[in-house]
Scaffold this motif. Structure first.
Motif, PDB file in Angstrom:
ATOM      1  N   GLU A 189     -11.942   0.804   3.714  1.00  7.75           N
ATOM      2  CA  GLU A 189     -11.051   1.720   3.566  1.00  7.75           C
ATOM      3  C   GLU A 189     -11.930   3.466   3.203  1.00  7.75           C
ATOM      4  OE1 GLU A 189      -7.177   1.160   4.698  1.00  7.75           O
ATOM      5  OE2 GLU A 189      -6.739   0.689   1.998  1.00  7.75           O
TER       6      GLU A 189
ATOM      7  N   ARG B 139      -5.176  12.727   6.636  1.00 11.35           N
ATOM      8  CA  ARG B 139      -4.635  12.309   7.599  1.00 11.35           C
ATOM      9  C   ARG B 139      -3.370  13.248   7.703  1.00 11.35           C
ATOM     10  NH1 ARG B 139      -4.263   5.895   6.402  1.00 11.35           N
ATOM     11  NH2 ARG B 139      -2.833   5.687   7.658  1.00 11.35           N
TER      12      ARG B 139
ATOM     13  N   ASP C 126       1.020  -1.391   0.093  1.00 13.90           N
ATOM     14  CA  ASP C 126      -0.385  -0.122   0.325  1.00 13.90           C
ATOM     15  C   ASP C 126       0.877   1.106  -0.614  1.00 13.90           C
ATOM     16  OD1 ASP C 126      -2.178   1.630  -0.094  1.00 13.90           O
ATOM     17  OD2 ASP C 126      -2.169   1.754   2.010  1.00 13.90           O
TER      18      ASP C 126
ATOM     19  N   ASP D  99      -7.880   5.081   6.957  1.00 11.93           N
ATOM     20  CA  ASP D  99      -8.187   6.348   5.787  1.00 11.93           C
ATOM     21  C   ASP D  99      -9.914   6.553   5.274  1.00 11.93           C
ATOM     22  OD1 ASP D  99      -5.939   6.719   3.982  1.00 11.93           O
ATOM     23  OD2 ASP D  99      -5.458   4.176   4.264  1.00 11.93           O
TER      24      ASP D  99
ATOM     25  N   ARG E 273      -2.090   5.006  -6.210  1.00  6.90           N
ATOM     26  CA  ARG E 273      -2.377   3.969  -4.298  1.00  6.90           C
ATOM     27  C   ARG E 273      -2.537   2.978  -4.322  1.00  6.90           C
ATOM     28  NH1 ARG E 273      -4.285   6.109   1.614  1.00  6.90           N
ATOM     29  NH2 ARG E 273      -3.162   4.197   2.455  1.00  6.90           N
TER      30      ARG E 273
HETATM   31 MG    MG Z   1      -5.554   2.055   4.682  1.00  6.63          MG
END
Ligand code: MG
Ligand code: PEP
Length: 565
Positions: free
Chosen positions: A431, A465, A335, A455, A358
């Motif tokens: 998420e 975040r 990730d 997320d 991502r």
């Molecule tokens: Mg995440």
């Protein structure tokens, strides 16, 4: 004595001596190159300059920097983009047959000499800019950003401007007391990793660096969000007592290692661990976690020059799976992206990295790298205790694609006669709001779900975040988040699938009972939080908490929900 406010990443008190982590001295070796090496040096120059410009672009877009700071960075970028700079470096390398490092050093030393002799105050200030740019470029080229932790003592509290996720993992190898950064946010990946170390840490301690020197006495009060510089004797004594008390509480928690995580009303909750680096398995075993609920494998791909091979990954996954037996290990495929940068995966600069390239999106666009990881996981699953999980799933489409790739990997391994075990549960991270809304279809397609609240909060509330300046909007108990968790759990249960929470909400005592009342089956937390969360589970009467649930689900604000929990 002076107090500076910050934001606590993990609670607890730390007492120690300040150790400022700043730029390294660079030692540039003098040496001549051969004429046929010129081409290599010139192409290194092109690559490195592009990397540093992208890095500057990213910082310029970072709105937690003041406008003044961003203007400075913009001027640094202009220095690097100046055609005269590029020509001069190329000429120095080709004519004088010196390395890229020496050419850059020569260029900047000349520029610094010229500007420092100027009487014009504005122009003489440019010296700092040239020094900064030279350092940024050379430290990248010479890969010198690493060894700054060499002379750090056990009683140090590290102070730095900011910290990247890869650097936190290096800090993890040191035995330090605490950590303060002048910038940063509670919810960034760096902070999550730091929290897993159970280390008192504050972010956003603006002004700290200007107020201390190495060796000064410091106290981090992670319970009240400030750092104390040069405490008086009586304050120091008071904190020593608090520190001792905290150590006693920690020792008391050790008694829970062999106690099962069963609620007061008899529900067994699988309490697992999140790990980022393989070394964390030691803590997982020490605290007798019920397995690994999230292995963030991206850290195998960060801060290195080359991709980890299939073999290297296989060894790591096999080792972790074997050590975890008879418990299971959920391996999440890489990730990378967002704040987790990897120079080996060639992620170009993006305006909105968290909404961009991502997680699963990178894997699906780099099939050979993705296949290597999947094959390593399939091969490591010989004992059958590995599960595979995919990050940033936005809908069933991505799951269809990954299943095809898993099949392809199995075919290729079979053809090559390499042993593997495809009897492996497949899970999706929930998420992204679209995944919550379609969690019924996603649950139908896979064997388990794991809610990534870090997320989920970011994407549902549209709040970065990593950006401390808007952190007040980052509300785990916003009604939209609580209802999203409820919807996901209900949809998964309808399909007969289990749901875990592996985001940081599971590691926070105040949310545990609520998550269990919402029907969450498993929690996965930082290993350092296992026992304290187990204590909360043991203390939880789900039936009693459920009596409040109807009311919680109709609340209009997070304030109302916080009151009820
Ligand atoms: Mg995440
Ligand atoms: C999450 O988003 O909650 C999660 C567990 O994944 P990460 O923090 O690695 O993005």
């Amino acid at each position: 004595m002076k107090k500076i406010k910050g934001n606590s990443v993990s609670s607890g008190v730390a007492i120690g001596k300040a150790k400022i982590i700043k730029k390294q001295e660079l030692h540039i070796e003098r040496k001549k190159i051969h004429r046929n090496e010129v081409k290599v040096e010139l192409s290194r120059f092109k690559e490195d300059i592009n990397f540093v410009i992208k890095e500057l672009d990213k910082l310029i877009q970072d709105y937690t920097y003041s406008k003044e700071n961003r203007d400075i960075l913009e001027s640094h970028k202009m220095i690097l983009q100046d055609p005269e700079f590029k020509n001069r470096i190329s000429k120095l390398i080709s004519d004088e047959l010196i390395t890229l490092e020496q050419a850059i050093n020569t260029y900047f030393n000349e520029a610094i000499d010229i500007f420092s002799s100027m009487s014009n105050k504005y122009l003489s200030h440019k010296v700092n800019d040239f020094e900064d740019v030279a350092y940024r470029l050379l430290s990248h080229i010479m890969d010198e950003r690493k060894d700054v932790l060499e002379d750090v003592d056990d009683n140090s509290i590290l102070i730095m401007e900011n910290i990247s996720p890869s650097f936190v993992t290096k800090v993890f190898e040191k035995n330090i007391q605490g950590l303060c950064t002048e910038r940063g946010s509670r919810n960034s990946h760096s902070s999550i990793i730091a929290r897993s170390m159970n280390l008192p840490m504050l972010v956003n301690t603006l002004g700290l660096l200007g107020n201390i020197n190495d060796g000064v006495d410091l106290i981090i009060d992670g319970n009240n969000d400030y750092v104390i510089i040069s405490p008086t004797k009586s304050v120091l004594e008071k904190y020593k007592a608090i520190y001792k008390e905290e150590q006693n509480v920690r020792k008391g928690l050790l008694k829970l290692i062999d106690v099962e995580s069963i609620t007061k009303d008899g529900k067994k909750i699988n309490l697992m661990s999140n790990i980022e680096i393989p070394q964390e398995i030691d803590q997982v075993l020490k605290y007798k976690s019920a397995g690994i609920g999230l292995f963030r494998t991206e850290f195998l791909f960060i801060d290195r020059e080359d991709l980890p091979t299939e073999e290297e990954q296989y060894e790591i996954y096999k080792n972790i799976a074997e050590q975890s037996l008879p418990n299971s290990v959920i391996i999440r495929t890489i990730d990378v992206g967002g704040d987790k940068l990897s120079n080996i995966l060639n992620i170009a600069y993006e305006e909105n990295p968290n909404l961009g390239y991502r997680g699963i999106r990178i894997s699906l666009q780099n099939i050979p790298i993705f296949k290597q990881q999947i094959k390593a996981i399939l091969r490591a699953n010989m004992n059958g205790n590995i599960k595979i999980m995919f990050p940033m799933i936005s809908g069933v489409n991505e799951l269809h694609k990954v299943k095809e790739i898993i099949e392809l990997c199995c075919d290729e391994l079979s053809t090559a006669g390499i042993p593997y075990n495809a009897d492996m549960e497949i899970g999706a991270m929930i998420e992204i709001p679209s995944a919550v809304i379609t969690s019924d279809s996603i649950a139908e397609e896979c064997d388990f779900l794991s809610i990534g609240t870090n997320d989920l909060i970011q994407y549902t509330l549209a709040v970065d975040r990593d950006n401390q300046s808007i952190s007040d909007y980052y509300k785990p108990t916003h009604p939209s988040i609580i209802r999203s968790i409820k919807l996901t759990v209900d949809n998964a249960h309808k399909m007969g699938k289990k749901v875990a929470v592996c985001g940081e909400m599971a590691s926070e005592i105040k949310y545990v009972k609520l998550l269990l009342a919402l029907g969450v089956d498993e929690l996965s937390v930082s290993p350092g939080r296992l026992l304290i969360i187990k204590k909360e589970i043991i203390d939880c009467d789900i039936a009693e908490m459920k009596t409040k649930l109807d009311k919680i689900l109709t609340c209009k604000t997070s304030k109302e929900i916080n009151k009820l929990i």
